[in-house]
Every structure is written in structure tokens, then in C-alpha cells.
Design a protein around this motif. Structure first.
Motif, PDB file in Angstrom:
ATOM      1  N   VAL A 114       0.841  -1.199   0.000  1.00  0.00           N
ATOM      2  CA  VAL A 114       0.000   0.000   0.000  1.00  0.00           C
ATOM      3  C   VAL A 114       0.876   1.249   0.000  1.00  0.00           C
ATOM      4  CG1 VAL A 114      -1.689   1.330   1.337  1.00  0.00           C
ATOM      5  CG2 VAL A 114      -1.972  -1.141   1.073  1.00  0.00           C
ATOM      6  N   LEU A 115       1.936   1.251   0.797  1.00  0.00           N
ATOM      7  CA  LEU A 115       2.841   2.398   0.847  1.00  0.00           C
ATOM      8  C   LEU A 115       3.464   2.658  -0.526  1.00  0.00           C
ATOM      9  CD1 LEU A 115       4.248   4.556   2.561  1.00  0.00           C
ATOM     10  CD2 LEU A 115       6.025   2.851   3.072  1.00  0.00           C
ATOM     11  N   GLY A 116       3.876   1.585  -1.214  1.00  0.00           N
ATOM     12  CA  GLY A 116       4.438   1.739  -2.550  1.00  0.00           C
ATOM     13  C   GLY A 116       3.423   2.316  -3.524  1.00  0.00           C
ATOM     14  N   ALA A 117       2.184   1.841  -3.454  1.00  0.00           N
ATOM     15  CA  ALA A 117       1.132   2.344  -4.338  1.00  0.00           C
ATOM     16  C   ALA A 117       0.835   3.817  -4.052  1.00  0.00           C
ATOM     17  CB  ALA A 117      -0.135   1.508  -4.175  1.00  0.00           C
ATOM     18  N   LEU A 118       0.830   4.184  -2.784  1.00  0.00           N
ATOM     19  CA  LEU A 118       0.598   5.593  -2.434  1.00  0.00           C
ATOM     20  C   LEU A 118       1.680   6.486  -3.037  1.00  0.00           C
ATOM     21  CD1 LEU A 118      -0.492   5.196   1.282  1.00  0.00           C
ATOM     22  CD2 LEU A 118      -1.919   6.033  -0.598  1.00  0.00           C
ATOM     23  N   GLY A 119       2.927   6.028  -2.962  1.00  0.00           N
ATOM     24  CA  GLY A 119       4.032   6.795  -3.552  1.00  0.00           C
ATOM     25  C   GLY A 119       3.876   6.944  -5.055  1.00  0.00           C
ATOM     26  N   ARG A 120       3.479   5.871  -5.730  1.00  0.00           N
ATOM     27  CA  ARG A 120       3.278   5.930  -7.180  1.00  0.00           C
ATOM     28  C   ARG A 120       2.123   6.858  -7.559  1.00  0.00           C
ATOM     29  NH1 ARG A 120       4.427   0.637  -6.239  1.00  0.00           N
ATOM     30  NH2 ARG A 120       2.258  -0.052  -6.388  1.00  0.00           N
ATOM     31  N   LEU A 121       1.175   7.026  -6.655  1.00  0.00           N
ATOM     32  CA  LEU A 121       0.031   7.914  -6.900  1.00  0.00           C
ATOM     33  C   LEU A 121       0.313   9.361  -6.489  1.00  0.00           C
ATOM     34  CD1 LEU A 121      -2.840   5.537  -5.742  1.00  0.00           C
ATOM     35  CD2 LEU A 121      -2.309   6.239  -8.089  1.00  0.00           C
ATOM     36  N   GLY A 122       1.540   9.617  -6.055  1.00  0.00           N
ATOM     37  CA  GLY A 122       1.928  10.984  -5.717  1.00  0.00           C
ATOM     38  C   GLY A 122       1.718  11.380  -4.266  1.00  0.00           C
ATOM     39  N   HIS A 123       1.390  10.444  -3.412  1.00  0.00           N
ATOM     40  CA  HIS A 123       1.174  10.740  -1.990  1.00  0.00           C
ATOM     41  C   HIS A 123       2.478  10.484  -1.229  1.00  0.00           C
ATOM     42  CE1 HIS A 123      -3.094  11.119  -2.790  1.00  0.00           C
ATOM     43  NE2 HIS A 123      -3.037   9.964  -3.420  1.00  0.00           N
ATOM     44  N   ASP A 124       3.433  11.380  -1.416  1.00  0.00           N
ATOM     45  CA  ASP A 124       4.775  11.182  -0.867  1.00  0.00           C
ATOM     46  C   ASP A 124       4.894  11.517   0.612  1.00  0.00           C
ATOM     47  OD1 ASP A 124       5.671  10.380  -3.386  1.00  0.00           O
ATOM     48  OD2 ASP A 124       6.066  12.456  -3.987  1.00  0.00           O
ATOM     49  N   SER A 125       3.872  12.118   1.205  1.00  0.00           N
ATOM     50  CA  SER A 125       3.964  12.494   2.619  1.00  0.00           C
ATOM     51  C   SER A 125       3.688  11.310   3.550  1.00  0.00           C
ATOM     52  CB  SER A 125       2.989  13.626   2.934  1.00  0.00           C
ATOM     53  OG  SER A 125       1.654  13.193   2.735  1.00  0.00           O
ATOM     54  N   ILE A 126       3.157  10.204   3.033  1.00  0.00           N
ATOM     55  CA  ILE A 126       2.868   9.028   3.862  1.00  0.00           C
ATOM     56  C   ILE A 126       4.174   8.266   4.064  1.00  0.00           C
ATOM     57  CG2 ILE A 126       1.478   6.941   4.127  1.00  0.00           C
ATOM     58  CD1 ILE A 126      -0.144   9.572   3.978  1.00  0.00           C
ATOM     59  N   ARG A 127       4.566   8.068   5.310  1.00  0.00           N
ATOM     60  CA  ARG A 127       5.845   7.428   5.632  1.00  0.00           C
ATOM     61  C   ARG A 127       5.720   5.959   6.019  1.00  0.00           C
ATOM     62  NH1 ARG A 127       8.321  10.192   2.710  1.00  0.00           N
ATOM     63  NH2 ARG A 127       8.609  12.362   3.191  1.00  0.00           N
ATOM     64  N   SER A 128       4.534   5.533   6.476  1.00  0.00           N
ATOM     65  CA  SER A 128       4.391   4.157   6.941  1.00  0.00           C
ATOM     66  C   SER A 128       2.928   3.737   6.852  1.00  0.00           C
ATOM     67  CB  SER A 128       4.874   4.045   8.391  1.00  0.00           C
ATOM     68  OG  SER A 128       4.676   2.745   8.885  1.00  0.00           O
TER      69      SER A 128
END
Length: 104
Positions: A47-61
Motif C-alpha cells: 500500500v505504501l508503494g502504491a501511495l508513492g506511485r500515486l503521488g502521496h509522498d507524505s505518507i511514511r508508513s
């Protein structure tokens, strides 16, 4: 290894509305189960990887878990609820449990 069970009480205000499908005179207990911090969480990592790919870079964990809602007749017995959570709803070796007892 000891199980970590946290119990919190949530109080509803006098003006709180009853949710549809909620039985009057029945207590609601929410049990949240999450993997212990030292246990690898592949689903959370995905899920964290998918969030990063969707541009949600502020999520750390991200940690995945389970959420149970129990409706209990009468006053909930904390010891009984703890036993239920530890023996049926969670694996105490790898998961932590948090009980939320709602009182009116």
C-alpha cells in the motif's frame, strides 16, 4: 511473550444519534488488531508503494490490520472481551490488540 491489549473508553454525548442498525440497550465494543511493530507487514508495504506511485509522498508508513465491531448485551465484561480478543481475534505472538468500549 505477553500480549499487548489496550483498552480505551469512548463516551457518546447526550445529543449523539444512534446509527442505523444499532440495537438500543446493546453496548458496542470495537476491537482493532494490528501487527506488532517488529513484524514485517508486506501488505502495508505494498500500500505504501502504491501511495508513492500515486503521488502521496507524505505518507511514511502503513500498517494493515483487522477491525471488529462486537455488540454486547448488557455491560461488557472487560476480562471476557480481553480473552476473546487474545484467543480468537488476534494472534498474540505477532499482533497487538486495542479494545474501544463505548459508553453512553
Amino acid at each position: 511473550m505477553a500480549t499487548s491489549v489496550q483498552i480505551s473508553r469512548e463516551t457518546s454525548g447526550a445529543g449523539a444519534k444512534t446509527r442505523p442498525g444499532t440495537l438500543v440497550g446493546v453496548s458496542r465494543v470495537v476491537v482493532d488488531v494490528v501487527l506488532k511493530p517488529e513484524i514485517s507487514d508486506p501488505q502495508g508495504q505494498a500500500v505504501l508503494g502504491a501511495l508513492g506511485r500515486l503521488g502521496h509522498d507524505s505518507i511514511r508508513s502503513v500498517r494493515q490490520g483487522k477491525h471488529f465491531v462486537l455488540e454486547v448485551d448488557g455491560t461488557p465484561d472487560e476480562a471476557e472481551l480481553k480473552q476473546i480478543a487474545e484467543t480468537l481475534l488476534a494472534n498474540p505472538v505477532i499482533e497487538d490488540v486495542e479494545l474501544h468500549l463505548t459508553t453512553d
